[in-house]
Design a protein around this motif. Structure first.
Motif, mmCIF file in Angstrom:
data_model
loop_
_atom_site.group_PDB
_atom_site.id
_atom_site.type_symbol
_atom_site.label_atom_id
_atom_site.label_comp_id
_atom_site.label_asym_id
_atom_site.label_seq_id
_atom_site.Cartn_x
_atom_site.Cartn_y
_atom_site.Cartn_z
ATOM 1 N N LEU A 140 0.797 -1.226 0.000
ATOM 2 C CA LEU A 140 0.000 0.000 0.000
ATOM 3 C C LEU A 140 0.831 1.279 0.000
ATOM 4 O O LEU A 140 0.442 2.259 -0.632
ATOM 5 C CB LEU A 140 -0.941 0.031 1.210
ATOM 6 C CG LEU A 140 -2.127 -0.923 1.194
ATOM 7 C CD1 LEU A 140 -2.894 -0.827 2.507
ATOM 8 C CD2 LEU A 140 -3.055 -0.628 0.018
ATOM 9 N N TYR A 141 1.958 1.275 0.723
ATOM 10 C CA TYR A 141 2.634 2.545 0.991
ATOM 11 C C TYR A 141 4.106 2.626 0.627
ATOM 12 O O TYR A 141 4.679 3.702 0.675
ATOM 13 C CB TYR A 141 2.494 2.894 2.480
ATOM 14 C CG TYR A 141 1.058 2.911 2.941
ATOM 15 C CD1 TYR A 141 0.163 3.847 2.450
ATOM 16 C CD2 TYR A 141 0.590 1.979 3.859
ATOM 17 C CE1 TYR A 141 -1.157 3.857 2.862
ATOM 18 C CE2 TYR A 141 -0.726 1.989 4.281
ATOM 19 C CZ TYR A 141 -1.594 2.929 3.774
ATOM 20 O OH TYR A 141 -2.893 2.942 4.184
ATOM 21 N N ASP A 142 4.731 1.519 0.302
ATOM 22 C CA ASP A 142 6.160 1.566 0.012
ATOM 23 C C ASP A 142 6.385 2.008 -1.424
ATOM 24 O O ASP A 142 5.960 1.331 -2.355
ATOM 25 C CB ASP A 142 6.798 0.195 0.253
ATOM 26 C CG ASP A 142 8.307 0.226 0.128
ATOM 27 O OD1 ASP A 142 8.876 1.311 -0.094
ATOM 28 O OD2 ASP A 142 8.926 -0.840 0.261
ATOM 29 N N THR A 143 7.035 3.127 -1.570
ATOM 30 C CA THR A 143 7.297 3.664 -2.905
ATOM 31 C C THR A 143 8.759 3.466 -3.312
ATOM 32 O O THR A 143 9.184 4.018 -4.322
ATOM 33 C CB THR A 143 6.952 5.167 -2.942
ATOM 34 O OG1 THR A 143 7.751 5.836 -1.964
ATOM 35 C CG2 THR A 143 5.483 5.413 -2.675
ATOM 36 N N SER A 144 9.511 2.687 -2.552
ATOM 37 C CA SER A 144 10.939 2.552 -2.844
ATOM 38 C C SER A 144 11.194 1.938 -4.226
ATOM 39 O O SER A 144 12.135 2.343 -4.908
ATOM 40 C CB SER A 144 11.656 1.760 -1.759
ATOM 41 O OG SER A 144 11.122 0.465 -1.657
ATOM 42 N N ALA A 145 10.383 0.984 -4.649
ATOM 43 C CA ALA A 145 10.589 0.380 -5.972
ATOM 44 C C ALA A 145 10.377 1.421 -7.068
ATOM 45 O O ALA A 145 11.181 1.528 -8.001
ATOM 46 C CB ALA A 145 9.643 -0.804 -6.173
ATOM 47 N N ALA A 146 9.325 2.221 -6.949
ATOM 48 C CA ALA A 146 9.059 3.268 -7.940
ATOM 49 C C ALA A 146 10.169 4.318 -7.926
ATOM 50 O O ALA A 146 10.578 4.815 -8.985
ATOM 51 C CB ALA A 146 7.708 3.918 -7.678
ATOM 52 N N MET A 147 10.666 4.648 -6.745
ATOM 53 C CA MET A 147 11.746 5.633 -6.645
ATOM 54 C C MET A 147 13.026 5.098 -7.280
ATOM 55 O O MET A 147 13.735 5.841 -7.969
ATOM 56 C CB MET A 147 11.976 6.016 -5.181
ATOM 57 C CG MET A 147 10.838 6.848 -4.608
ATOM 58 S SD MET A 147 10.910 7.115 -2.812
ATOM 59 C CE MET A 147 12.552 7.740 -2.592
ATOM 60 N N THR A 148 13.314 3.827 -7.089
ATOM 61 C CA THR A 148 14.496 3.218 -7.691
ATOM 62 C C THR A 148 14.376 3.208 -9.207
ATOM 63 O O THR A 148 15.332 3.523 -9.926
ATOM 64 C CB THR A 148 14.699 1.788 -7.150
ATOM 65 O OG1 THR A 148 14.829 1.850 -5.729
ATOM 66 C CG2 THR A 148 15.930 1.131 -7.748
ATOM 67 N N GLU A 149 13.197 2.865 -9.714
ATOM 68 C CA GLU A 149 12.970 2.870 -11.163
ATOM 69 C C GLU A 149 13.120 4.280 -11.729
ATOM 70 O O GLU A 149 13.693 4.470 -12.809
ATOM 71 C CB GLU A 149 11.595 2.296 -11.475
ATOM 72 C CG GLU A 149 11.516 0.801 -11.203
ATOM 73 C CD GLU A 149 10.100 0.247 -11.229
ATOM 74 O OE1 GLU A 149 9.158 0.985 -11.590
ATOM 75 O OE2 GLU A 149 9.941 -0.934 -10.861
ATOM 76 N N LYS A 150 12.635 5.298 -11.003
ATOM 77 C CA LYS A 150 12.759 6.686 -11.441
ATOM 78 C C LYS A 150 14.231 7.085 -11.482
ATOM 79 O O LYS A 150 14.675 7.748 -12.425
ATOM 80 C CB LYS A 150 11.968 7.606 -10.499
ATOM 81 C CG LYS A 150 12.140 9.079 -10.763
ATOM 82 C CD LYS A 150 11.399 9.505 -12.016
ATOM 83 C CE LYS A 150 11.402 11.013 -12.137
ATOM 84 N NZ LYS A 150 12.156 11.499 -13.281
ATOM 85 N N GLU A 153 15.733 5.633 -14.591
ATOM 86 C CA GLU A 153 15.301 6.400 -15.771
ATOM 87 C C GLU A 153 16.097 7.693 -15.896
ATOM 88 O O GLU A 153 16.517 8.073 -17.001
ATOM 89 C CB GLU A 153 13.805 6.712 -15.682
ATOM 90 C CG GLU A 153 12.907 5.519 -15.882
ATOM 91 C CD GLU A 153 11.436 5.844 -15.597
ATOM 92 O OE1 GLU A 153 11.085 7.022 -15.401
ATOM 93 O OE2 GLU A 153 10.641 4.891 -15.550
ATOM 94 N N ASP A 154 16.309 8.382 -14.778
ATOM 95 C CA ASP A 154 17.073 9.633 -14.791
ATOM 96 C C ASP A 154 18.517 9.393 -15.221
ATOM 97 O O ASP A 154 19.075 10.159 -16.004
ATOM 98 C CB ASP A 154 17.042 10.304 -13.416
ATOM 99 C CG ASP A 154 15.678 10.852 -13.048
ATOM 100 O OD1 ASP A 154 14.799 10.942 -13.944
ATOM 101 O OD2 ASP A 154 15.479 11.179 -11.861
ATOM 102 N N ILE A 155 19.127 8.330 -14.713
ATOM 103 C CA ILE A 155 20.509 8.013 -15.078
ATOM 104 C C ILE A 155 20.606 7.686 -16.559
ATOM 105 O O ILE A 155 21.531 8.136 -17.251
ATOM 106 C CB ILE A 155 21.046 6.851 -14.211
ATOM 107 C CG1 ILE A 155 21.208 7.331 -12.767
ATOM 108 C CG2 ILE A 155 22.360 6.295 -14.770
ATOM 109 C CD1 ILE A 155 21.448 6.213 -11.770
ATOM 110 N N ILE A 156 19.632 6.930 -17.058
ATOM 111 C CA ILE A 156 19.615 6.593 -18.492
ATOM 112 C C ILE A 156 19.472 7.862 -19.319
ATOM 113 O O ILE A 156 20.178 8.066 -20.307
ATOM 114 C CB ILE A 156 18.490 5.585 -18.806
ATOM 115 C CG1 ILE A 156 18.836 4.229 -18.182
ATOM 116 C CG2 ILE A 156 18.268 5.463 -20.315
ATOM 117 C CD1 ILE A 156 17.672 3.247 -18.165
#
Length: 174
Positions: A140-150, A153-156
């Motif tokens: 419900l509340y852990d956004t760490s996976a989305a933050m890691t993916e973001k 994306e930024d590094i790419i």
């Protein structure tokens, strides 16, 4: 206690921890009211597992509050309380993407009910409830996976260049 060479070994079982052991390592974006109730279970887990289970049940009530699932409804001027089981069912119906989460919440609710109504509950049962509740909070509340993916994306997009060296990213070549 006899000497270990004679075949006896002393086993110790903890009865209290000071300071208490945390029941969860990370709460992610979990609502404060839910986190506080889970943390309230920690100091009493070893001395009164039934009370700890009850506090986890209370955490689910707070979670339902945060998710906008009402505790009461009214009709014809009369107000009625909605029990936790019905609230979880309503959560499952209203938030179809989290149907499996609702099932996990029901499992924790049942453990909490057993603790709330004076039945004997084991520490192991409460730890099972914590494990399940941890999974609920992750979903419900852990956004760490989305933050890691973001971040990836930024590094790419920067092609590996440190962000501090780039003032403006060029448009993609496609």
């Amino acid at each position: 206690m006899k000497d270990m060479n004679e075949g006896y070994v002393q086993n110790l079982a903890p009865q209290f921890f000071m300071p208490e052991l945390p029941l969860m390592q990370s709460f992610g974006g979990c609502p404060q009211q839910v986190q506080e109730r889970i943390e309230a279970a920690s100091p009493i887990l070893w001395v009164d597992p039934s009370s700890a289970a009850n506090r986890l049940r209370s955490a689910i009530e707070a979670l339902m509050d945060h998710e906008g699932i009402p505790r009461r409804w009214s009709t014809n001027g009369k107000k009625y309380d909605i029990n936790l089981h019905k609230r979880i069912e309503r959560f499952k119906k209203e938030k179809k993407d989290f149907a499996k989460v609702a099932d996990l919440l029901l499992a924790v609710k049942w453990i909490g009910n057993v603790g709330s109504h004076g039945s004997v509950i084991r520490i192991h049962d409460v730890l099972d409830a914590i494990e399940i509740l941890d999974r609920v909070i992750q979903q419900l509340y852990d956004t760490s996976a989305a933050m890691t993916e973001k971040k990836a994306e930024d590094i790419i997009a920067r092609k590996g260049m440190p962000a501090s060296h780039i003032t403006e990213l060029p448009p993609p070549p496609f």
